[in-house]
Write an enzyme that holds these catalytic residues in place. Structure first.
Site, PDB file in Angstrom:
ATOM      1  N   ARG A 122      27.380  80.314  66.713  1.00 17.02           N
ATOM      2  CA  ARG A 122      27.954  78.971  66.856  1.00 17.02           C
ATOM      3  C   ARG A 122      27.462  78.244  68.083  1.00 17.02           C
ATOM      4  NH1 ARG A 122      32.470  78.722  69.100  1.00 17.02           N
ATOM      5  NH2 ARG A 122      32.693  81.202  69.718  1.00 17.02           N
TER       6      ARG A 122
ATOM      7  N   SER B 132      19.007  92.019  64.021  1.00 14.50           N
ATOM      8  CA  SER B 132      20.191  92.889  63.731  1.00 14.50           C
ATOM      9  C   SER B 132      20.153  94.262  62.904  1.00 14.50           C
ATOM     10  CB  SER B 132      21.018  91.980  62.602  1.00 14.50           C
ATOM     11  OG  SER B 132      22.091  92.730  62.237  1.00 14.50           O
TER      12      SER B 132
ATOM     13  N   LYS C 136      28.154  87.233  79.363  1.00 14.06           N
ATOM     14  CA  LYS C 136      28.995  87.725  80.574  1.00 14.06           C
ATOM     15  C   LYS C 136      29.759  88.916  79.965  1.00 14.06           C
ATOM     16  CE  LYS C 136      32.142  85.700  78.591  1.00 14.06           C
ATOM     17  NZ  LYS C 136      32.966  86.528  77.650  1.00 14.06           N
TER      18      LYS C 136
ATOM     19  N   CYS D 269      23.740  89.270  66.274  1.00 13.46           N
ATOM     20  CA  CYS D 269      24.438  88.060  65.486  1.00 13.46           C
ATOM     21  C   CYS D 269      25.595  87.985  65.892  1.00 13.46           C
ATOM     22  CB  CYS D 269      24.035  88.328  64.098  1.00 13.46           C
ATOM     23  SG  CYS D 269      22.314  88.741  63.627  1.00 13.46           S
TER      24      CYS D 269
ATOM     25  N   TYR E 103      46.077  78.864  73.987  1.00  5.48           N
ATOM     26  CA  TYR E 103      44.831  78.415  74.747  1.00  5.48           C
ATOM     27  C   TYR E 103      45.059  77.667  76.035  1.00  5.48           C
ATOM     28  CZ  TYR E 103      40.131  76.734  75.554  1.00  5.48           C
ATOM     29  OH  TYR E 103      39.023  76.468  76.199  1.00  5.48           O
TER      30      TYR E 103
END
Length: 329
Positions: A23, A42, A102, A17, A238
């Site tokens: 999202r 989970s 990844k 989870c 960012y």
């Protein structure tokens, strides 16, 4: 396919989870025409039940219990990288196609083992680099002739520090910036540069308190001398970008890896005495990535190429780590 012909559907389960699953992936799975979300697992029963209620699927306690279900064809694995080898191998052994976050694993030898296993068992195995499925990159390739002969590819992916409890700070769970964000510029370099890439040098900044790398850079080259200058880390403001610099101009892509679904990318072309900004169509790279995975699982299309790309990426990551000068901070 005629309208009255039933569309093949891939029945999927989710092992874990993680935040990215909640999202981005689970909402896309629910709305996808070729995929049906069957169950989410989970180790915490209450957590799986909350997610299952939210996304309209079954709740499973424990990852093996989900793999034992015969109503699941494929699984998505968003676990920490240090757990990928074990659970991807378990999923393949259970006869499930696998879409894994990844990196595929934390070592080239482990990735090679998993790729060989998937090929032997006739199963699709895909690393979830969603950005590869956004249409802006095809548009950039179409524009690449405008820069003339390519001289330099550059790319950066940096994010602010993760929360202290994140697996990204734990070396046993495969933490570190190279495996978390550094893999994106490396994969982007392979997308735009032809042939094999050699690692000429690298540097990794390692946090003395955690033992994981928190930032780094790498210099790569093609056989013809086109270089790739790559930077990454999670000590940064960012940034998610790449650029192609050639003999007659430069193309920059400022939102390369994580554009939202509604975002219309702006690609900037700089040439002598002229700057052109091209606004592209919005695209749903998450849904497109699921399209590609479902196609590979349901039709066997492109599986050999998927395996080859997994191995090239894993080898390049390992070469960067071996070449790196390590600086403790």
């Amino acid at each position: 396919m005629p309208e009255d012909t039933p569309r093949p559907v891939l029945r999927m389960g989710v092992l874990g989870c993680a935040d990215i699953a909640v999202r981005r992936i689970l909402p896309a799975l629910v709305e996808h025409r070729s995929v049906r979300l069957v169950a989410v697992a989970s180790r915490d029963r209450a957590r799986s039940e909350r997610l299952a209620a939210r996304f309209g699927c079954a709740a499973v306690t424990g990852y093996r219990a989900l793999l034992d279900r015969d109503d699941i064809d494929a699984v998505y694995v968003p676990l920490p990288p240090g757990m990928h080898h074990e659970w991807v191998a378990e999923a393949l052994t259970a006869g499930k196609h696998v879409l894994v976050e990844k990196p595929l694993s934390t070592a080239y030898a482990q990735s090679a083992e998993l790729v060989a296993m998937a090929e032997r068992l006739g199963l699709a195995l895909t690393e979830n680099f969603m950005f590869l499925h956004h249409s802006q990159h095809a548009a950039v390739r179409d524009m690449a002739g405008e820069v003339g002969e390519l001289r330099v590819f550059s790319s950066s992916f940096g994010v602010p520090p993760p929360r202290s409890a994140s697996f990204r700070h734990d070396p046993l769970l495969g933490g570190g910036a190279l495996l978390d964000v550094g893999v994106y510029p490396l994969r982007a370099a392979q997308l735009h540069l032809s042939g094999e890439l050699d690692v000429l040098g690298a540097c990794l900044r390692v946090d003395e308190s955690t033992g994981v790398d928190v930032a780094g850079s790498a210099l790569l080259s093609t056989a013809s001398g086109v270089t790739a200058q790559l930077d990454f880390g999670f000590q940064h403001s960012y940034r998610s970008a790449y650029a192609l610099w050639g003999s007659r101009g430069r193309i920059s892509v400022p939102r390369a890896f994580t554009p939202p679904r509604e975002h219309r990318p702006v690609v900037r072309l700089e040439q002598q005495d002229r700057i052109t900004e091209v606004t592209l169509s919005a695209d749903h790279q998450v849904g497109n990535a699921l399209d590609a995975f479902a196609t590979a699982a349901l039709t066997r299309t492109g599986r050999t190429a998927l395996g080859e790309s997994l191995l090239r990426q894993a080898l390049l990551v390992e070469q960067v780590r071996k070449a790196a000068r390590v600086v403790t901070v």
